[in-house]
Design a protein around this motif. Sequence first.
Motif, PDB file in Angstrom:
ATOM      1  N   TRP A  17       1.002  -1.273   0.000  1.00 24.28           N
ATOM      2  CA  TRP A  17       0.037  -0.058   0.097  1.00 24.28           C
ATOM      3  C   TRP A  17       0.820   1.340   0.015  1.00 24.28           C
ATOM      4  O   TRP A  17       0.525   2.431  -0.418  1.00 24.28           O
ATOM      5  CB  TRP A  17      -0.911   0.038   1.031  1.00 24.28           C
ATOM      6  N   SER A  62       0.757   3.977  -2.740  1.00 30.28           N
ATOM      7  CA  SER A  62       0.513   5.378  -2.531  1.00 30.28           C
ATOM      8  C   SER A  62       1.543   6.263  -3.372  1.00 30.28           C
ATOM      9  O   SER A  62       1.091   7.049  -3.870  1.00 30.28           O
ATOM     10  CB  SER A  62       0.254   5.306  -0.951  1.00 30.28           C
ATOM     11  N   MET A  73       0.668   6.230  -6.896  1.00 28.50           N
ATOM     12  CA  MET A  73      -0.609   7.298  -7.000  1.00 28.50           C
ATOM     13  C   MET A  73      -0.191   8.737  -6.910  1.00 28.50           C
ATOM     14  O   MET A  73      -0.810   9.539  -7.539  1.00 28.50           O
ATOM     15  CB  MET A  73      -1.841   7.278  -5.824  1.00 28.50           C
ATOM     16  N   LEU A  84      -6.876   9.876 -12.907  1.00 25.46           N
ATOM     17  CA  LEU A  84      -8.140   9.129 -12.277  1.00 25.46           C
ATOM     18  C   LEU A  84      -8.174   7.735 -12.708  1.00 25.46           C
ATOM     19  O   LEU A  84      -8.289   6.904 -11.795  1.00 25.46           O
ATOM     20  CB  LEU A  84      -9.301   9.943 -12.392  1.00 25.46           C
ATOM     21  N   PRO A  85      -8.136   7.454 -13.866  1.00 20.38           N
ATOM     22  CA  PRO A  85      -8.102   6.041 -14.229  1.00 20.38           C
ATOM     23  C   PRO A  85      -6.918   5.269 -13.696  1.00 20.38           C
ATOM     24  O   PRO A  85      -7.234   4.011 -13.358  1.00 20.38           O
ATOM     25  CB  PRO A  85      -7.837   6.070 -15.741  1.00 20.38           C
ATOM     26  N   VAL A 103      -5.293   6.024 -10.879  1.00 21.74           N
ATOM     27  CA  VAL A 103      -5.497   5.903  -9.538  1.00 21.74           C
ATOM     28  C   VAL A 103      -6.674   4.846  -9.151  1.00 21.74           C
ATOM     29  O   VAL A 103      -6.431   3.999  -8.174  1.00 21.74           O
ATOM     30  CB  VAL A 103      -5.707   7.071  -8.658  1.00 21.74           C
ATOM     31  N   LEU A 104      -7.857   4.745  -9.824  1.00 17.15           N
ATOM     32  CA  LEU A 104      -8.758   3.850  -9.424  1.00 17.15           C
ATOM     33  C   LEU A 104      -8.456   2.454  -9.864  1.00 17.15           C
ATOM     34  O   LEU A 104      -8.595   1.335  -9.031  1.00 17.15           O
ATOM     35  CB  LEU A 104     -10.177   4.186 -10.251  1.00 17.15           C
ATOM     36  N   GLY A 105      -7.826   2.241 -10.851  1.00 14.79           N
ATOM     37  CA  GLY A 105      -7.291   0.903 -11.301  1.00 14.79           C
ATOM     38  C   GLY A 105      -6.253   0.380 -10.165  1.00 14.79           C
ATOM     39  O   GLY A 105      -6.213  -0.767  -9.798  1.00 14.79           O
ATOM     40  N   VAL A 156      -6.035   1.313  -7.109  1.00 10.03           N
ATOM     41  CA  VAL A 156      -6.607   0.999  -5.833  1.00 10.03           C
ATOM     42  C   VAL A 156      -7.351  -0.201  -5.953  1.00 10.03           C
ATOM     43  O   VAL A 156      -7.280  -1.042  -4.872  1.00 10.03           O
ATOM     44  CB  VAL A 156      -7.510   2.141  -5.411  1.00 10.03           C
ATOM     45  N   LEU A 157      -7.969  -0.537  -7.029  1.00  9.18           N
ATOM     46  CA  LEU A 157      -8.818  -1.806  -7.182  1.00  9.18           C
ATOM     47  C   LEU A 157      -7.690  -3.102  -7.100  1.00  9.18           C
ATOM     48  O   LEU A 157      -8.205  -3.939  -6.336  1.00  9.18           O
ATOM     49  CB  LEU A 157      -9.702  -1.964  -8.478  1.00  9.18           C
ATOM     50  N   SER A 192      -6.365  -3.419  -3.663  1.00  4.53           N
ATOM     51  CA  SER A 192      -7.409  -4.135  -2.617  1.00  4.53           C
ATOM     52  C   SER A 192      -7.503  -5.570  -2.924  1.00  4.53           C
ATOM     53  O   SER A 192      -7.636  -6.439  -2.012  1.00  4.53           O
ATOM     54  CB  SER A 192      -8.576  -3.289  -2.829  1.00  4.53           C
TER      55      SER A 192
END
Length: 87
Positions: free
Chosen positions: A52, A56, A59, A65-66, A68-70, A72-73, A76
Amino acid sequence: MLWMLLRFYCTLLVRSFFPRESEIALPDESDSHLRRYSRSYQIKRNWVKNIWIAASLLMICFPLLPFVLGLVLFTSFLSFAILDETA
């Protein structure tokens, strides 16, 4: 005498930050989260923490945005896969 009073109040101050002995969690055989106290789980949790931190930093370096979202998913999913109790 003054030194003893100072030492006494400093000890009281330090003890106020620590939990009481009755509040310290000790592993119990009937505990459903007993695996969380094991050494192997602590190592896995350390790996997840480092993953993580690296994610981070990525990021912060690439604030799209695409991306960062990818990330994060994916991170996770990877975290849940590492900490899964069936593995």
